[in-house]
Design an enzyme around this catalytic site. Structure first.
Site, PDB file in Angstrom:
ATOM      1  N   LYS A 100       0.809  -1.215   0.000  1.00 48.11           N
ATOM      2  CA  LYS A 100       0.000   0.000   0.000  1.00 48.11           C
ATOM      3  C   LYS A 100       0.848   1.273   0.000  1.00 48.11           C
ATOM      4  O   LYS A 100       0.457   2.273  -0.604  1.00 48.11           O
ATOM      5  CB  LYS A 100      -0.930   0.021   1.219  1.00 48.11           C
ATOM      6  CG  LYS A 100      -2.071  -0.995   1.161  1.00 48.11           C
ATOM      7  CD  LYS A 100      -2.975  -0.819   2.378  1.00 48.11           C
ATOM      8  CE  LYS A 100      -3.758  -2.069   2.724  1.00 48.11           C
ATOM      9  NZ  LYS A 100      -4.920  -2.317   1.887  1.00 48.11           N
ATOM     10  N   GLU A 121      -3.041   6.967   7.876  1.00 49.23           N
ATOM     11  CA  GLU A 121      -3.886   7.813   7.043  1.00 49.23           C
ATOM     12  C   GLU A 121      -4.832   8.611   7.904  1.00 49.23           C
ATOM     13  O   GLU A 121      -5.235   8.166   8.975  1.00 49.23           O
ATOM     14  CB  GLU A 121      -4.748   6.932   6.110  1.00 49.23           C
ATOM     15  CG  GLU A 121      -4.045   6.465   4.885  1.00 49.23           C
ATOM     16  CD  GLU A 121      -4.925   5.577   4.011  1.00 49.23           C
ATOM     17  OE1 GLU A 121      -6.112   5.368   4.338  1.00 49.23           O
ATOM     18  OE2 GLU A 121      -4.396   5.095   3.007  1.00 49.23           O
ATOM     19  N   HIS A 144     -14.861  -3.997   7.611  1.00 45.74           N
ATOM     20  CA  HIS A 144     -14.129  -3.727   6.374  1.00 45.74           C
ATOM     21  C   HIS A 144     -14.347  -4.793   5.308  1.00 45.74           C
ATOM     22  O   HIS A 144     -13.582  -4.892   4.360  1.00 45.74           O
ATOM     23  CB  HIS A 144     -12.634  -3.538   6.649  1.00 45.74           C
ATOM     24  CG  HIS A 144     -12.370  -2.528   7.725  1.00 45.74           C
ATOM     25  ND1 HIS A 144     -12.755  -1.214   7.614  1.00 45.74           N
ATOM     26  CD2 HIS A 144     -11.799  -2.643   8.945  1.00 45.74           C
ATOM     27  CE1 HIS A 144     -12.418  -0.570   8.721  1.00 45.74           C
ATOM     28  NE2 HIS A 144     -11.848  -1.404   9.542  1.00 45.74           N
ATOM     29  N   GLU A 153      -9.593   1.275  -5.932  1.00 44.17           N
ATOM     30  CA  GLU A 153     -10.478   1.578  -4.805  1.00 44.17           C
ATOM     31  C   GLU A 153     -10.201   2.971  -4.274  1.00 44.17           C
ATOM     32  O   GLU A 153      -9.047   3.329  -4.011  1.00 44.17           O
ATOM     33  CB  GLU A 153     -10.269   0.552  -3.684  1.00 44.17           C
ATOM     34  CG  GLU A 153     -10.681  -0.852  -4.069  1.00 44.17           C
ATOM     35  CD  GLU A 153     -10.720  -1.810  -2.876  1.00 44.17           C
ATOM     36  OE1 GLU A 153     -11.493  -2.764  -2.921  1.00 44.17           O
ATOM     37  OE2 GLU A 153      -9.957  -1.615  -1.904  1.00 44.17           O
ATOM     38  N   GLU A 166      -6.250   1.728  -2.808  1.00 49.31           N
ATOM     39  CA  GLU A 166      -5.406   0.646  -3.327  1.00 49.31           C
ATOM     40  C   GLU A 166      -5.977   0.164  -4.640  1.00 49.31           C
ATOM     41  O   GLU A 166      -7.105   0.484  -5.012  1.00 49.31           O
ATOM     42  CB  GLU A 166      -5.324  -0.511  -2.329  1.00 49.31           C
ATOM     43  CG  GLU A 166      -6.638  -1.224  -2.117  1.00 49.31           C
ATOM     44  CD  GLU A 166      -6.461  -2.489  -1.279  1.00 49.31           C
ATOM     45  OE1 GLU A 166      -5.322  -2.923  -1.061  1.00 49.31           O
ATOM     46  OE2 GLU A 166      -7.483  -3.047  -0.861  1.00 49.31           O
ATOM     47  N   ASN A 226      -6.756  -3.366  -6.746  1.00 46.52           N
ATOM     48  CA  ASN A 226      -6.813  -4.821  -6.731  1.00 46.52           C
ATOM     49  C   ASN A 226      -6.572  -5.312  -8.149  1.00 46.52           C
ATOM     50  O   ASN A 226      -7.325  -4.993  -9.067  1.00 46.52           O
ATOM     51  CB  ASN A 226      -8.157  -5.301  -6.195  1.00 46.52           C
ATOM     52  CG  ASN A 226      -8.282  -4.982  -4.709  1.00 46.52           C
ATOM     53  OD1 ASN A 226      -7.333  -5.178  -3.950  1.00 46.52           O
ATOM     54  ND2 ASN A 226      -9.407  -4.455  -4.308  1.00 46.52           N
ATOM     55  N   ARG A 272      -6.931  -7.876 -10.077  1.00 48.30           N
ATOM     56  CA  ARG A 272      -7.617  -9.135 -10.416  1.00 48.30           C
ATOM     57  C   ARG A 272      -9.080  -8.818 -10.634  1.00 48.30           C
ATOM     58  O   ARG A 272      -9.511  -7.686 -10.467  1.00 48.30           O
ATOM     59  CB  ARG A 272      -7.507 -10.100  -9.232  1.00 48.30           C
ATOM     60  CG  ARG A 272      -8.004  -9.421  -7.953  1.00 48.30           C
ATOM     61  CD  ARG A 272      -8.177 -10.367  -6.798  1.00 48.30           C
ATOM     62  NE  ARG A 272      -8.171  -9.660  -5.524  1.00 48.30           N
ATOM     63  CZ  ARG A 272      -9.219  -9.071  -4.978  1.00 48.30           C
ATOM     64  NH1 ARG A 272     -10.387  -9.071  -5.575  1.00 48.30           N
ATOM     65  NH2 ARG A 272      -9.120  -8.452  -3.816  1.00 48.30           N
TER      66      ARG A 272
HETATM   67  P1  ADP Z   1      -7.854  -3.899   2.928  1.00 50.14           P
HETATM   68  O1  ADP Z   1      -6.853  -3.982   1.812  1.00 50.14           O
HETATM   69  O2  ADP Z   1      -7.363  -4.545   4.189  1.00 50.14           O
HETATM   70  O3  ADP Z   1      -9.221  -4.339   2.548  1.00 50.14           O
HETATM   71  P2  ADP Z   1      -8.411  -1.103   2.437  1.00 50.14           P
HETATM   72  O4  ADP Z   1      -7.310  -0.127   2.384  1.00 50.14           O
HETATM   73  O5  ADP Z   1      -8.983  -1.565   1.135  1.00 50.14           O
HETATM   74  O6  ADP Z   1      -7.936  -2.358   3.301  1.00 50.14           O
HETATM   75  O7  ADP Z   1      -9.574  -0.541   3.327  1.00 50.14           O
HETATM   76  C1  ADP Z   1     -10.697  -1.337   3.686  1.00 50.14           C
HETATM   77  C2  ADP Z   1     -11.857  -0.467   4.128  1.00 50.14           C
HETATM   78  O8  ADP Z   1     -11.481   0.362   5.242  1.00 50.14           O
HETATM   79  C3  ADP Z   1     -12.352   0.521   3.102  1.00 50.14           C
HETATM   80  O9  ADP Z   1     -13.265  -0.055   2.224  1.00 50.14           O
HETATM   81  C4  ADP Z   1     -12.968   1.599   3.960  1.00 50.14           C
HETATM   82  O10 ADP Z   1     -14.247   1.197   4.385  1.00 50.14           O
HETATM   83  C5  ADP Z   1     -12.086   1.640   5.172  1.00 50.14           C
HETATM   84  N1  ADP Z   1     -11.043   2.676   5.050  1.00 50.14           N
HETATM   85  C6  ADP Z   1      -9.837   2.536   4.472  1.00 50.14           C
HETATM   86  N2  ADP Z   1      -9.121   3.664   4.527  1.00 50.14           N
HETATM   87  C7  ADP Z   1      -9.888   4.572   5.176  1.00 50.14           C
HETATM   88  C8  ADP Z   1      -9.698   5.935   5.584  1.00 50.14           C
HETATM   89  N3  ADP Z   1      -8.576   6.599   5.351  1.00 50.14           N
HETATM   90  N4  ADP Z   1     -10.712   6.546   6.231  1.00 50.14           N
HETATM   91  C9  ADP Z   1     -11.861   5.877   6.506  1.00 50.14           C
HETATM   92  N5  ADP Z   1     -12.074   4.612   6.178  1.00 50.14           N
HETATM   93  C10 ADP Z   1     -11.120   3.944   5.524  1.00 50.14           C
END
Ligand code: ADP
Length: 642
Positions: free
Chosen positions: A116, A198, A232, A272, A290, A292, A294
């Site tokens: 990431k 973040e 999540h 995403e 991020e 994905n 795939r």
């Molecule tokens: P993973 O790869 O573990 O699934 P992500 O980075 O895709 O993690 O984040 C998963 C979820 O977490 C997102 O869909 C969102 O709901 C929440 N999220 C991620 N980053 C933030 C952020 N900076 N602020 C608020 N919610 C977040």
């Protein structure tokens, strides 16, 4: 085009890929573990190769075994599905080194998005907005960084996925503990404890963009809103995103295409974004999270609104064809939803469940992507997803109403499921208005998780169903009066005794402690107290289910069932109490199976069905219909086992 491909996956996604391959005239090789020898994807494929034990690391994660299977069967390309090896750059390289085509991006592109922190840095360079925060290499003094960013913050494992190694921190004093636990989880799950920090976006919405590249140029296939999440994890997804403006869609689409082109992306991918929706959807408030690399679980909603078969595109582009459509040829038609149906116990904190699906039926006219059939087992080895239900309509309101109805008419017995939870979500007023954010489910989880309990009318139908489907007893009923039968139904282990009095053909009065109902049944369906009801009753190995908006499962314990008593093992059916033998269904010499109904005894004004305790041959029938017998009297004797 390829003549034959191998699918390095299982479950619904393997079946999904097979469907398209078949439609394109491409033959398919499946791979399977010990646990999947009889799985749906194996049955559907043209050929199947056993690759090892049930545990993923002994089978679906064994890259060499999979490549060997492709070689042995003459497959020219490997489709990775999602999960397992789909985002493993070493696997991609091994596939290519073996002279096979990997249906997906290059190892390089996967690596670029694999961590990431590196991905965020790369995206910043490409001019894609990223969440404000710290994604540097230095891992000391993270607390100071968090303070600079400003609370609340989110700690994320750089190698993270599936919500693991992620912690929200609201106050500086909680930071150290949260960091330690995020690092610990990340080390265990990914073997890498590095994290980034973040800004925690307020009123966050998860909106992602489907992209498709040819290795140089990319197009986007609009957005999906995946804000309905629990821990999540996505629960219900939709496309397009409610409230999306043309301006923001264009900005997000362009950013996603920039992201894909920056890494020379080939195939289907998803970028995403987290969106700050505290002020509605605004074109300057979305941030890259991020990519994905795939096909995503939720790709069908994009297919529904664009009319594109994404797996077909994957095969065509991997085979060297250009992108099938240009950006201007792509458009959105209507609205689509996807709900993920899981074997899980919602009231028990969404505990994953297992079980044999003794009954499984999806409503007609709804896309149901599934890897299981009736009779299949949800094993503890893999993701307990049963199916994805996808609906499409001209408007969001129509598509959502169709989803709610699809959930209401989905029938699953043999395992607990999240069906009622999904249906409660589909009926949620705020969701109906499109007011979604990633906190919605958590805020209302209690109300959404209430397990439906069958009303007395439903129980009355179940009691008649239990009796009615027993052909022997029903036949017997027409011979005897008074036509009274007792049924014990257990719901969630709580037994209830109901008396069913048959008043005529397809008509009975059902009396329980709670209520008395008039139940009628027949070709036109069920009615209770004169009102037709949309109930369906199914008898299956795990008991009996009433499908009536929700799924109500009953077991049928027979408190007087002597088949498990001492007489049973001795090969005897005995009278459990003094009574009148109403009917005997077998003669000496008859072959019977365990559970077969052998006789009916009327005692204490109720009728009791006596069943065989084991398989065998009837040696003697000691009582005739009409005989008065004492408790413990042997009525039927089976031949000695041997
Ligand atoms: P993973 O790869 O573990 O699934 P992500 O980075 O895709 O993690 O984040 C998963 C979820 O977490 C997102 O869909 C969102 O709901 C929440 N999220 C991620 N980053 C933030 C952020 N900076 N602020 C608020 N919610 C977040």
């Amino acid at each position: 085009m390829f003549r034959k491909i191998l699918i390095a996956n299982r479950g619904e996604i393997a079946c999904r890929v097979i469907d398209t391959a078949r439609a394109m005239g491409v033959r398919v090789v499946a791979v399977y573990s010990d646990a999947d020898a009889g799985a749906r994807h194996v049955q559907m494929a043209d050929e199947a190769v056993h690759i090892g034990g049930a545990a993923p690391k002994e089978s679906y994660l064994r890259g060499e075994a999979i490549i060997e299977a492709a070689r042995a069967t003459g497959a020219e390309a490997v489709h990775p599905g999602y999960g397992f090896l789909s985002e493993n750059p070493d696997f991609v390289e091994a596939v290519e080194a073996a002279g096979l085509v990997f249906i997906g991006p290059s190892a390089e592109a996967i690596r670029a998005m694999g961590l990431k922190d590196a991905a965020k840095a790369l995206m910043e360079e490409a001019g894609v907005p990223v969440v404000p925060g710290y994604h540097g290499e230095a891992q000391d003094d993270l607390a100071t960084r968090a303070g600079e960013i400003g609370y609340p913050v989110l700690i994320k494992a750089v190698a993270g996925g599936g919500g693991k190694g992620m912690r929200r921190v609201d106050r500086a004093e909680d930071f150290a503990d949260a960091l330690a636990s995020a690092q610990g989880e990340a080390a265990t799950a990914f073997g890498n404890d590095a994290v980034l920090i973040e800004k925690y976006v307020s009123t966050p919405r998860h909106i992602e963009v489907q992209v498709f590249g040819d290795g140089e140029k990319a197009v986007h296939l609009f957005e999906r809103d995946c804000s309905l999440q629990r821990r999540h994890q996505k629960v219900i997804e939709e496309a397009p995103a409610p409230g999306m403006t043309e301006e923001m869609r264009a900005a997000m689409g362009q950013a996603a295409v920039r992201a894909a082109e920056a890494i020379g992306y080939k195939g289907a991918g998803t970028v995403e974004f987290i969106v700050d929706a505290s002020d509605g959807l605004r074109a300057d408030r979305f941030y890259f999270m991020e990519m994905n690399t795939r096909l995503q679980v939720e790709h069908p909603v994009t297919e529904a609104i664009t009319g594109v078969d994404l797996v077909e595109w994957q095969l065509r582009v991997a085979a060297g064809e250009p992108l099938p459509k240009a950006q201007d040829d792509l458009s959105i038609q209507g609205h689509a939803f996807e709900a993920r149906l899981y074997a899980e116990d919602v009231p028990k904190g969404f505990l994953p469940a297992t079980g044999t699906l003794t009954h499984l039926a999806f409503p007609a006219g709804v896309r149901a992507d599934t890897g299981v059939r009736e009779g299949d087992e949800i094993s503890p080895w893999y993701d307990p997803m049963i199916a994805k239900l996808i609906t499409h309509g001209a408007t969001r309101e129509i598509a959502l109403a169709k989803l709610e109805q699809a959930l209401a008419h989905t029938q699953v017995a043999g395992s607990v499921t999240n069906l009622a939870f999904l249906r409660a979500l589909a009926r949620h007023e705020g969701f109906g208005r499109g007011e979604v954010d990633t906190g919605l489910i958590d805020r209302e989880v209690e109300a959404l998780s209430v397990a439906p309990v069958p009303c007395s009318r439903c129980r009355a139908v179940a009691a008649v169903g239990a009796m009615e489907m027993d052909a022997d007893v029903v036949q017997g009923f027409s011979l005897w009066a008074p036509l009274e039968h007792s049924v014990t139904l257990a719901f969630e282990g709580e037994p209830e005794l109901l008396k069913v009095s048959v008043e005529g053909e397809g008509r009975a009065t059902v009396v329980s402690d709670a209520a008395t109902h008039e139940v009628t049944w027949g070709a036109v369906g069920w009615a209770v107290d004169g009102t037709p009801v949309p109930a369906e009753v199914v008898r299956h190995d795990a008991g009996l289910s009433v499908f009536w908006g929700n799924n109500y499962h009953f077991t049928l314990p027979d408190p007087l069932d002597v088949s498990t008593g001492p007489g049973a093992s001795a090969g005897q059916v005995v009278a459990p109490m003094p009574g009148l033998v109403k009917a005997v269904f077998v003669k000496a010499g008859a072959e019977v199976a365990a559970g077969d109904r052998l006789a009916v005894l009327e005692a204490m004004k109720m009728e009791h069905v006596l069943t065989a305790g084991r398989d065998g041959k009837v040696a003697e029938v000691l009582a005739e219909a009409g005989a008065q017998v004492e408790a413990g009297a042997a009525l039927i004797v089976l031949e000695e086992e041997g």
